[in-house]
Motif scaffolding. Structure first.
Motif, PDB file in Angstrom:
ATOM      1  N   LYS A  23       0.808  -1.211   0.000  1.00  0.00           N
ATOM      2  CA  LYS A  23       0.000   0.000   0.000  1.00  0.00           C
ATOM      3  C   LYS A  23       0.843   1.264   0.000  1.00  0.00           C
ATOM      4  O   LYS A  23       0.317   2.371  -0.008  1.00  0.00           O
ATOM      5  CB  LYS A  23      -0.936  -0.011   1.206  1.00  0.00           C
ATOM      6  N   ASP A  24       2.169   1.130  -0.001  1.00  0.00           N
ATOM      7  CA  ASP A  24       3.059   2.287  -0.009  1.00  0.00           C
ATOM      8  C   ASP A  24       3.119   2.860  -1.425  1.00  0.00           C
ATOM      9  O   ASP A  24       3.636   2.231  -2.341  1.00  0.00           O
ATOM     10  CB  ASP A  24       4.457   1.865   0.449  1.00  0.00           C
ATOM     11  N   GLN A  25       2.558   4.066  -1.624  1.00  0.00           N
ATOM     12  CA  GLN A  25       2.477   4.658  -2.953  1.00  0.00           C
ATOM     13  C   GLN A  25       3.479   5.797  -3.172  1.00  0.00           C
ATOM     14  O   GLN A  25       3.401   6.502  -4.177  1.00  0.00           O
ATOM     15  CB  GLN A  25       1.052   5.201  -3.170  1.00  0.00           C
ATOM     16  N   GLN A  28       5.302   6.594  -6.502  1.00  0.00           N
ATOM     17  CA  GLN A  28       4.605   7.244  -7.608  1.00  0.00           C
ATOM     18  C   GLN A  28       4.950   8.728  -7.709  1.00  0.00           C
ATOM     19  O   GLN A  28       4.747   9.337  -8.760  1.00  0.00           O
ATOM     20  CB  GLN A  28       3.092   7.073  -7.444  1.00  0.00           C
ATOM     21  N   SER A  40      -0.301   2.743 -16.601  1.00  0.00           N
ATOM     22  CA  SER A  40      -0.004   1.851 -15.475  1.00  0.00           C
ATOM     23  C   SER A  40      -0.425   0.426 -15.793  1.00  0.00           C
ATOM     24  O   SER A  40      -1.436   0.198 -16.472  1.00  0.00           O
ATOM     25  CB  SER A  40      -0.723   2.332 -14.210  1.00  0.00           C
ATOM     26  N   SER A  94       2.791  -3.815  -6.885  1.00  0.00           N
ATOM     27  CA  SER A  94       2.280  -2.455  -7.051  1.00  0.00           C
ATOM     28  C   SER A  94       2.307  -2.103  -8.541  1.00  0.00           C
ATOM     29  O   SER A  94       3.111  -2.660  -9.297  1.00  0.00           O
ATOM     30  CB  SER A  94       3.142  -1.461  -6.270  1.00  0.00           C
ATOM     31  N   ARG A 111       8.098   0.305  -7.869  1.00  0.00           N
ATOM     32  CA  ARG A 111       8.282   0.486  -6.428  1.00  0.00           C
ATOM     33  C   ARG A 111       9.418  -0.409  -5.951  1.00  0.00           C
ATOM     34  O   ARG A 111       9.500  -1.589  -6.337  1.00  0.00           O
ATOM     35  CB  ARG A 111       7.000   0.137  -5.665  1.00  0.00           C
ATOM     36  N   LYS A 223       5.170  14.894  -3.480  1.00  0.00           N
ATOM     37  CA  LYS A 223       3.881  14.610  -4.119  1.00  0.00           C
ATOM     38  C   LYS A 223       3.339  15.820  -4.867  1.00  0.00           C
ATOM     39  O   LYS A 223       2.851  15.700  -6.001  1.00  0.00           O
ATOM     40  CB  LYS A 223       2.874  14.134  -3.067  1.00  0.00           C
ATOM     41  N   VAL A 228       1.333  12.907  -9.746  1.00  0.00           N
ATOM     42  CA  VAL A 228       0.306  12.402  -8.832  1.00  0.00           C
ATOM     43  C   VAL A 228      -0.652  13.507  -8.400  1.00  0.00           C
ATOM     44  O   VAL A 228      -1.829  13.248  -8.105  1.00  0.00           O
ATOM     45  CB  VAL A 228       0.975  11.751  -7.594  1.00  0.00           C
ATOM     46  N   LYS A 237      -6.552   6.930 -12.045  1.00  0.00           N
ATOM     47  CA  LYS A 237      -6.752   5.960 -10.963  1.00  0.00           C
ATOM     48  C   LYS A 237      -8.213   5.516 -10.868  1.00  0.00           C
ATOM     49  O   LYS A 237      -8.506   4.409 -10.409  1.00  0.00           O
ATOM     50  CB  LYS A 237      -6.290   6.550  -9.635  1.00  0.00           C
TER      51      LYS A 237
END
Length: 555
Positions: A23-25, A28, A40, A94, A111, A223, A228, A237
Motif C-alpha cells: 500500500k506504499d504509494q 509514484q 499503469s 504495485s 516500487r 507529491k 500524482v 486511478k
C-alpha cells in the motif's frame, strides 16, 4: 536498447510469481509532473489472469527465461528469481508505470521493496552481461546504471566541398572548404533507484549527465511536484482495468497523426480551440481489461476545466443524437468481413464548424467550383452504413457498399455534374434516373428510395439493396452494437479462416496461422464521448491466458 529490453523481459518473468500487494504509494511521486503520457500496468492481476501465478515450470516462463538467458549461469539465476521474486528487491505487486515527456521518450517506474536486494540483483545482472563490470556506487543516495550502448547528442561538422566534382585545369584555384553542421540525436538509457523507486529513462536530446540530473530530480520530488497531484492522474486511478492510461490531447494534436486530422484537412486547422472547446486542455483516458474470452478496452475524455467537458459532451450529443437504427443495417449481409454503421447529423456539424474562418473560405471556394455543401447538407439524413462482404483475389474484385440516408438525389446529381465538368464522358448513367457508374471500371453511385449509395466492385453491386433473413440485424452481436451511436465490427473468424485472407497468412507463417483461429471478432463502438473496443476469443479461459498460449505457439 538491448539492456532496456532485457530489463522489461525480466519484469515479465518476475511478474509470474506475485502474491500480495503493498500500500506504499510514495514511489509514484517520481512520475514527472509534465508527463504527457502515463500508463499503469497491474502485473499482479495480469499474472493471475494469465494463469501463471503459481506455475514454476510453465511454458510461458520457460520461453521468457530462454529469451533472457545466454549462459547456464544466467538461466540458473533467472530461475532462482522466478521461484523467489522478492530477491529482486522490486515490488511488482504495485502498479508499474510507463511515461513520456518532452525530455524522456520512454521511462518506466517501479516500487522498490528492498534497496539492498535490488542493489545486489542489479550488480549480479551487470556481472552476467560483463564479468568485469564494477559494482554500482551511490550518489546522494541514488544508484545509477548507464547502458553501455548509450550515445549523446552532438552536432557534427563536415566539409561540403569534399562532395563537389571539380574539373582540374590550369586555371583551377585552391579549393576553399565549405563547413556545415548537422545534428545527430543521442540515445541515452539510464537506470536509477533509491529506497523508494526504480526508474528508467530513455532520452535522445540530453547528455548522460543531464539525464542523471533528471533522474535525481524525479526520485527526490514530493507529491505536490509530481504527476500524482494532477487531475489527470486522479482520473487515471478512477479507471478500471489491468492497463490504464492517460494521453495529453495537446501532445496528440501536435503529432503528425493529430495534425493530419486538423491542419491537413482544409478549413479545420483552428477547430481544436473553438466555441469554448479547447481540446489542448483535454486528455484522453483509456483502459484495457482481460476477461474470460474477451479483451475489453475503453476510452473517454477528461479535463481540469469541467466547462470544456460539458460543452464537448453537448456537441457530441447534438452531432450524434440517437443510437444506430435498423433501416440501413437490414441491407448489410450477416457474414461480412467488416460491417459499420453510425448516426451523425451533417447539418449540426456544419452549423457548428461553419463559423470557422478557414472552413467558411473553403466552403465558398467549393461553391464557386460548383459544389454547394450548404445546399447539400439539409438533404442528408443521419444514418450511415458500410459493408465489405466479399473479396475475390483472383479477379481483384472487392465488394464494398456504402449507404447514406438522404431526402433526395441532390448529392449524387451534384457529384455527377462535377465529375462531368472535370472529366467529361468518364461517368455514364446506369439504367435509370440518379444512377451513375464509371464508364470503364467497377465504381457505381446513385440514389434510390431515400438512400444514396456508393459501390465498388461487381460483387458489391450484386449485394446492393439485398435484404434477407440473414442480414446483419440477425447477427448475435448486433443487439449490443446497436445501443451505441456508431460501431465497426470485424469478423476475424472469417478473415483468418477463409480464402483469400487465410491463404495469405499461411503463405507468411505456415501452419502457425492456425493458432490465430481462436480470434473471433474485433469491434469498436462509440457513444458521445465514450468509446469501447472488444476482442472476442473462442475460449472459456481468461483472454490473457489464451493470448499468452498464442504467443508461445507462435514462437
Amino acid at each position: 536498447m538491448k539492456r532496456i529490453k532485457h530489463y522489461l523481459l525480466l519484469l515479465a518473468v518476475l511478474a509470474l510469481g506475485l502474491s500480495s500487494c503493498s500500500k506504499d504509494q510514495a514511489y509514484q511521486y517520481a512520475l514527472p509532473a509534465d508527463a504527457f503520457s502515463v500508463c499503469s500496468f497491474d502485473l499482479k492481476s495480469m499474472a493471475k489472469k494469465a494463469g501463471v501465478t503459481n506455475s514454476k515450470y510453465g511454458e510461458l516462463q520457460k520461453h521468457l527465461t530462454e529469451m533472457l538467458s545466454d549462459s547456464e549461469e544466467a538461466e540458473a539465476y533467472y530461475k532462482e528469481l522466478i521461484q523467489n521474486p522478492s530477491k529482486s528487491g522490486v515490488d511488482l505487486k504495485s502498479p508499474v508505470f510507463l511515461f513520456s515527456n518532452e525530455k524522456v521518450s520512454l521511462g518506466y517506474l517501479l516500487r522498490v521493496d528492498d534497496k539492498s536486494k535490488l542493489e545486489a540483483c542489479v550488480n549480479k545482472l551487470r556481472k552476467l552481461r560483463n564479468k568485469d563490470a564494477a559494482a554500482l556506487k551511490a550518489e546522494d543516495g541514488i544508484f545509477f546504471d548507464i547502458d553501455e550502448d548509450s550515445t549523446e547528442p552532438e552536432d557534427v561538422e563536415y566539409d561540403e566541398s569534399e562532395y563537389d566534382t571539380i574539373e582540374e585545369t590550369s586555371d583551377t584555384t585552391a579549393h576553399q572548404p565549405s563547413i556545415s553542421t548537422y545534428h545527430v540525436s543521442g540515445n541515452v538509457k539510464l537506470y536509477a533507484f533509491n529506497d523508494k523507486a526504480f526508474i528508467s529513462l530513455n532520452t535522445s536530446e540530453s547528455t548522460i549527465e543531464e539525464t542523471k540530473q533528471l533522474a535525481k530530480q524525479y526520485l527526490s520530488q514530493t507529491k505536490d511536484k509530481s504527476y500524482v497531484a494532477t487531475p489527470a492522474f486522479r482520473d487515471l486511478k478512477d479507471q478500471k482495468g489491468d492497463i490504464r492510461g492517460v494521453l495529453s490531447m495537446a501532445k496528440f494534436l501536435e503529432s503528425s497523426y493529430g495534425k493530419s486530422m486538423t491542419e491537413n484537412i482544409v478549413g479545420l486547422s483552428d477547430a481544436t480551440n473553438f466555441d469554448g472547446i479547447d481540446m489542448k486542455k483535454c486528455y484522453m483516458l483509456y483502459s484495457v481489461s482481460f476477461e474470460t474470452g474477451e479483451v475489453v478496452g475503453t476510452m473517454t475524455y477528461g479535463s481540469e476545466d469541467k466547462e470544456i467537458l460539458k460543452k464537448l459532451k453537448k456537441l457530441a450529443e447534438e452531432v450524434s443524437p440517437k443510437s444506430v437504427q435498423d433501416d440501413l443495417v437490414k441491407f448489410l449481409p450477416k457474414d461480412s468481413y467488416m460491417t459499420a454503421a453510425a448516426t451523425i447529423s451533417a447539418q449540426k456539424l456544419l452549423e457548428h464548424y461553419s463559423k470557422l474562418p478557414g472552413l467558411r473560405e473553403a466552403l465558398s471556394n467549393l461553391k464557386e467550383e460548383g459544389v454547394d455543401i450548404e445546399a447539400i447538407a439539409p438533404t442528408l439524413g443521419e444514418e450511415f452504413a458500410f459493408t465489405c462482404p466479399h473479396i475475390n483475389a483472383e479477379q481483384a474484385d472487392f465488394g464494398l457498399v456504402v449507404y447514406l440516408k438522404t431526402k433526395d438525389a441532390t448529392l449524387v446529381d451534384m457529384l455527377y455534374q462535377q465529375a462531368e465538368k472535370e472529366h467529361s464522358g468518364r461517368y455514364v448513367k446506369d439504367g435509370g434516373d440518379h444512377r451513375y457508374r464509371i464508364a470503364e471500371g467497377s465504381f457505381f453511385f446513385g440514389y434510390q428510395d431515400g438512400v444514396t449509395y456508393l459501390v465498388y466492385g461487381g460483387m458489391g453491386r450484386e449485394q446492393l439493396f439485398k435484404t434477407s433473413g440473414e442480414n446483419f440485424t440477425k447477427h448475435s452481436d448486433y443487439s449490443s452494437l446497436k445501443k451505441s451511436n456508431s460501431f465497426c465490427y470485424i469478423d476475424l473468424k472469417k478473415l483468418l479462416t477463409t480464402a483469400p485472407t487465410a491463404d495469405l497468412l499461411r503463405m507468411f507463417i505456415g501452419e502457425k496461422a492456425k493458432a490465430f483461429h481462436i480470434l473471433q471478432s474485433l469491434s469498436f463502438t462509440a457513444s458521445n464521448l465514450d468509446g469501447k473496443m472488444s476482442l472476442k476469443i473462442d475460449s472459456k479461459e481468461n483472454s490473457l491466458k489464451t493470448l499468452a498460449d498464442l504467443f508461445v505457439a507462435l514462437r
